[in-house]
Design an enzyme around this catalytic site. Structure first.
Site, PDB file in Angstrom:
ATOM      1  N   GLY A  44       0.697  -1.163   0.182  1.00  0.00           N
ATOM      2  CA  GLY A  44      -0.016  -0.012  -0.180  1.00  0.00           C
ATOM      3  C   GLY A  44       0.945   1.272  -0.133  1.00  0.00           C
ATOM      4  O   GLY A  44       0.404   2.236   0.446  1.00  0.00           O
ATOM      5  N   TYR A  52     -13.826  -5.016  10.222  1.00  0.00           N
ATOM      6  CA  TYR A  52     -12.676  -4.491  10.055  1.00  0.00           C
ATOM      7  C   TYR A  52     -11.938  -4.298  11.452  1.00  0.00           C
ATOM      8  O   TYR A  52     -10.647  -4.504  11.441  1.00  0.00           O
ATOM      9  CB  TYR A  52     -12.835  -2.804   9.262  1.00  0.00           C
ATOM     10  CG  TYR A  52     -11.705  -2.000   9.553  1.00  0.00           C
ATOM     11  CD1 TYR A  52     -10.729  -2.182   8.515  1.00  0.00           C
ATOM     12  CD2 TYR A  52     -11.480  -1.158  10.530  1.00  0.00           C
ATOM     13  CE1 TYR A  52      -9.361  -1.473   8.685  1.00  0.00           C
ATOM     14  CE2 TYR A  52     -10.246   0.017  10.638  1.00  0.00           C
ATOM     15  CZ  TYR A  52      -9.349  -0.615   9.505  1.00  0.00           C
ATOM     16  OH  TYR A  52      -8.157   0.526   9.657  1.00  0.00           O
ATOM     17  N   SER A  75      -4.991  -0.795  13.808  1.00  0.00           N
ATOM     18  CA  SER A  75      -5.977   0.222  13.794  1.00  0.00           C
ATOM     19  C   SER A  75      -6.245   0.326  15.219  1.00  0.00           C
ATOM     20  O   SER A  75      -6.775  -0.440  16.038  1.00  0.00           O
ATOM     21  CB  SER A  75      -7.213   0.160  12.663  1.00  0.00           C
ATOM     22  OG  SER A  75      -8.192   1.049  13.069  1.00  0.00           O
ATOM     23  N   ASP A 116      -2.042  -7.611  -6.403  1.00  0.00           N
ATOM     24  CA  ASP A 116      -3.126  -7.629  -5.440  1.00  0.00           C
ATOM     25  C   ASP A 116      -2.846  -8.932  -4.322  1.00  0.00           C
ATOM     26  O   ASP A 116      -2.542  -9.943  -4.637  1.00  0.00           O
ATOM     27  CB  ASP A 116      -4.641  -8.236  -5.901  1.00  0.00           C
ATOM     28  CG  ASP A 116      -5.780  -8.367  -4.948  1.00  0.00           C
ATOM     29  OD1 ASP A 116      -5.558  -8.229  -3.676  1.00  0.00           O
ATOM     30  OD2 ASP A 116      -6.734  -8.394  -5.624  1.00  0.00           O
ATOM     31  N   ALA A 166     -10.789  -7.883  12.081  1.00  0.00           N
ATOM     32  CA  ALA A 166      -9.514  -8.202  11.222  1.00  0.00           C
ATOM     33  C   ALA A 166      -8.143  -7.770  11.690  1.00  0.00           C
ATOM     34  O   ALA A 166      -7.170  -8.176  11.806  1.00  0.00           O
ATOM     35  CB  ALA A 166      -9.654  -7.774   9.578  1.00  0.00           C
ATOM     36  N   LYS A 167      -8.310  -6.266  12.227  1.00  0.00           N
ATOM     37  CA  LYS A 167      -7.115  -5.780  12.714  1.00  0.00           C
ATOM     38  C   LYS A 167      -6.815  -6.330  14.039  1.00  0.00           C
ATOM     39  O   LYS A 167      -5.554  -6.416  14.032  1.00  0.00           O
ATOM     40  CB  LYS A 167      -7.260  -4.220  12.870  1.00  0.00           C
ATOM     41  CG  LYS A 167      -7.634  -3.323  11.613  1.00  0.00           C
ATOM     42  CD  LYS A 167      -6.524  -3.563  10.447  1.00  0.00           C
ATOM     43  CE  LYS A 167      -6.215  -2.374   9.547  1.00  0.00           C
ATOM     44  NZ  LYS A 167      -5.225  -2.786   8.624  1.00  0.00           N
ATOM     45  N   GLY A 201       1.468   3.240  -2.445  1.00  0.00           N
ATOM     46  CA  GLY A 201       1.271   4.257  -3.307  1.00  0.00           C
ATOM     47  C   GLY A 201       0.541   5.456  -2.769  1.00  0.00           C
ATOM     48  O   GLY A 201       0.527   6.654  -3.448  1.00  0.00           O
TER      49      GLY A 201
HETATM   50  N1  LIG Z   1      -6.382   6.574   7.792  1.00  0.00           N
HETATM   51  C1  LIG Z   1      -6.720   6.259   8.949  1.00  0.00           C
HETATM   52  O1  LIG Z   1      -7.319   6.919   9.736  1.00  0.00           O
HETATM   53  C2  LIG Z   1      -6.379   4.842   9.435  1.00  0.00           C
HETATM   54  C3  LIG Z   1      -6.633   4.478  10.731  1.00  0.00           C
HETATM   55  C4  LIG Z   1      -6.095   3.168  11.241  1.00  0.00           C
HETATM   56  C5  LIG Z   1      -5.507   2.464  10.649  1.00  0.00           C
HETATM   57  N2  LIG Z   1      -5.524   2.674   9.101  1.00  0.00           N
HETATM   58  C6  LIG Z   1      -4.559   1.673   8.352  1.00  0.00           C
HETATM   59  O2  LIG Z   1      -3.478   2.300   7.760  1.00  0.00           O
HETATM   60  C7  LIG Z   1      -3.209   1.304   6.621  1.00  0.00           C
HETATM   61  C8  LIG Z   1      -3.039   2.335   5.309  1.00  0.00           C
HETATM   62  O3  LIG Z   1      -4.311   3.241   5.253  1.00  0.00           O
HETATM   63  P1  LIG Z   1      -4.377   4.725   4.628  1.00  0.00           P
HETATM   64  O4  LIG Z   1      -5.052   5.668   5.610  1.00  0.00           O
HETATM   65  O5  LIG Z   1      -2.990   5.199   4.453  1.00  0.00           O
HETATM   66  O6  LIG Z   1      -5.185   4.377   3.414  1.00  0.00           O
HETATM   67  P2  LIG Z   1      -5.166   4.223   1.826  1.00  0.00           P
HETATM   68  O7  LIG Z   1      -4.675   5.410   1.443  1.00  0.00           O
HETATM   69  O8  LIG Z   1      -6.645   3.776   1.303  1.00  0.00           O
HETATM   70  O9  LIG Z   1      -4.115   3.067   1.673  1.00  0.00           O
HETATM   71  C9  LIG Z   1      -4.435   1.762   1.608  1.00  0.00           C
HETATM   72  C10 LIG Z   1      -3.169   1.181   0.566  1.00  0.00           C
HETATM   73  O10 LIG Z   1      -3.424  -0.230   0.568  1.00  0.00           O
HETATM   74  C11 LIG Z   1      -3.464  -0.637  -0.627  1.00  0.00           C
HETATM   75  N3  LIG Z   1      -4.244  -2.089  -0.798  1.00  0.00           N
HETATM   76  C12 LIG Z   1      -5.476  -2.268  -0.432  1.00  0.00           C
HETATM   77  N4  LIG Z   1      -5.713  -3.391  -0.452  1.00  0.00           N
HETATM   78  C13 LIG Z   1      -4.730  -4.036  -1.391  1.00  0.00           C
HETATM   79  C14 LIG Z   1      -4.524  -5.328  -1.735  1.00  0.00           C
HETATM   80  N5  LIG Z   1      -5.402  -6.300  -1.805  1.00  0.00           N
HETATM   81  N6  LIG Z   1      -3.368  -5.431  -2.239  1.00  0.00           N
HETATM   82  C15 LIG Z   1      -2.322  -4.557  -2.531  1.00  0.00           C
HETATM   83  N7  LIG Z   1      -2.451  -3.360  -1.838  1.00  0.00           N
HETATM   84  C16 LIG Z   1      -3.678  -3.211  -1.445  1.00  0.00           C
HETATM   85  C17 LIG Z   1      -4.075   0.302  -1.505  1.00  0.00           C
HETATM   86  O11 LIG Z   1      -3.438   0.442  -2.995  1.00  0.00           O
HETATM   87  P3  LIG Z   1      -4.569  -0.192  -4.206  1.00  0.00           P
HETATM   88  O12 LIG Z   1      -5.780   0.361  -4.005  1.00  0.00           O
HETATM   89  O13 LIG Z   1      -3.772   0.691  -5.479  1.00  0.00           O
HETATM   90  O14 LIG Z   1      -4.199  -1.702  -4.155  1.00  0.00           O
HETATM   91  C18 LIG Z   1      -3.682   1.721  -0.906  1.00  0.00           C
HETATM   92  O15 LIG Z   1      -2.484   2.326  -1.381  1.00  0.00           O
HETATM   93  C19 LIG Z   1      -4.448   0.435   6.307  1.00  0.00           C
HETATM   94  O16 LIG Z   1      -4.051  -0.775   6.717  1.00  0.00           O
HETATM   95  C20 LIG Z   1      -5.501   1.232   7.195  1.00  0.00           C
HETATM   96  O17 LIG Z   1      -6.361   0.232   7.445  1.00  0.00           O
HETATM   97  C21 LIG Z   1      -5.541   3.810   8.593  1.00  0.00           C
END
Ligand SMILES: NC(=O)c1ccc[n+]([C@@H]2O[C@H](COP(=O)([O-])OP(=O)(O)OC[C@H]3O[C@@H](n4cnc5c(N)ncnc54)[C@H](OP(=O)(O)O)[C@@H]3O)[C@@H](O)[C@H]2O)c1
Length: 254
Positions: free
Chosen positions: A16, A158, A147, A69, A161-162, A18
């Site tokens: 993830g 969710y 999370s 994926d 899972a976390k 990107g």
């Molecule tokens: N933002 C928050 O408030 C928050 C809070 C707690 C925890 N988190 C956790 O932090 C992590 C990063 O989240 P973020 O906030 O930065 O959100 P995000 O921008 O949506 O990042 C998630 C990334 O995971 C990749 N991804 C998802 N499914 C995938 C798959 N099957 N295979 C490969 N890549 C996959 C996505 O890229 P593609 O779609 O291109 O595959 C995307 O780049 C996640 O695990 C999220 O649950 C976020």
């Protein structure tokens, strides 16, 4: 800083990488001297992030994109191809997110749960298991992005899972500890400026989450990246099997 024990530059794999937190981690690790492979499903998004980070850090080729994926075991071959036999110093399992869906029938409930378990657990398990033989011994690092939802609920499958990542991290830490590889969980609170909430966030939702912190602000991707950089760095070798909350005080450590 980029060389370790007189060998080649350290290598990190960030799933993830990107967008959002993963892109901030990738950038931070490049600043710390790593070569970084960013893995995700959207090649164009990964390529753009890789170019931007390399430009900003002035290190051409520091970040390479791998399109896969990570819920599909067969697609892990692309990651192994990109690793190309190198030793992997750090695996940062950041891919994931909340997946919604209809829940009117039991089939729909099953699909909803499977989608969230796949996205948040299987992505981490498959990437880590694929790279396990390549991890640096001694000194390898595994980090899992959980999370605050794992600790206080609020996301249905969710959250579950976390939370599953925590139990698995403890087992993995016990298995890899004798090889001097650490395994830790970073558990973010509310982080704005990512794709996580998509169009689900409202001004009220944002304000409520900020008000739940003790420091009165949303987290940033760099807040989370700082914790990951610490855990994969050379000074964290005695830290393993831990859950590090980075949540502005929304939930106390436990
Ligand atoms: N933002 C928050 O408030 C928050 C809070 C707690 C925890 N988190 C956790 O932090 C992590 C990063 O989240 P973020 O906030 O930065 O959100 P995000 O921008 O949506 O990042 C998630 C990334 O995971 C990749 N991804 C998802 N499914 C995938 C798959 N099957 N295979 C490969 N890549 C996959 C996505 O890229 P593609 O779609 O291109 O595959 C995307 O780049 C996640 O695990 C999220 O649950 C976020």
């Amino acid at each position: 800083m980029g060389e370790q024990q007189g060998e080649r530059r350290r290598l990190a794999v960030v799933s993830g990488g990107g967008t959002g937190i993963g892109a901030a981690v990738a950038r931070g690790l490049v600043e710390d001297g790593f070569d970084v492979l960013v893995v995700g499903r959207r090649g164009d998004v990964l390529d753009a992030a890789a170019r931007r980070i390399a430009d900003e850090c002035g290190r051409a080729g520091a970040v390479r994109a791998v399109t896969a994926d990570l819920t599909d075991p067969e697609q892990l071959a692309a990651v192994l191809d990109a690793v190309d036999g190198r030793t992997v110093d750090a695996v940062v399992n950041n891919a994931g997110g909340y997946l919604g869906g209809p829940t009117g029938t039991l089939d729909e409930v099953a699909a909803w749960w499977r989608a969230n378990l796949d996205a948040n657990v299987l992505t981490a398990v498959l990437l880590t298991e694929a790279l396990r033989p390549a991890l640096r011994r001694p000194g390898g690092r595994v980090v899992l992005l959980s999370s605050i939802a794992a600790q206080r609920g609020g996301g249905g499958p969710y959250s579950a899972a976390k939370a599953a990542l925590h139990g698995w991290a403890y087992d993995l830490a016990a298995q890899l500890g004798p090889e001097k590889i650490t395994v830790n969980v970073v558990s973010p609170g509310y982080v704005a400026e990512t794709e996580f909430f998509g169009d689900r966030m409202t001004p009220e939702g944002h304000a409520k989450r900020v008000a739940a912190t003790l420091v009165g602000r949303a987290g940033t991707p760099d807040d989370i990246a700082a914790a990951v950089r610490y855990l994969v760095g050379p000074s964290a070798g005695y830290v393993t099997g831990q859950v590090l909350g980075v949540n502005g005080g929304s939930v106390f450590g436990r």
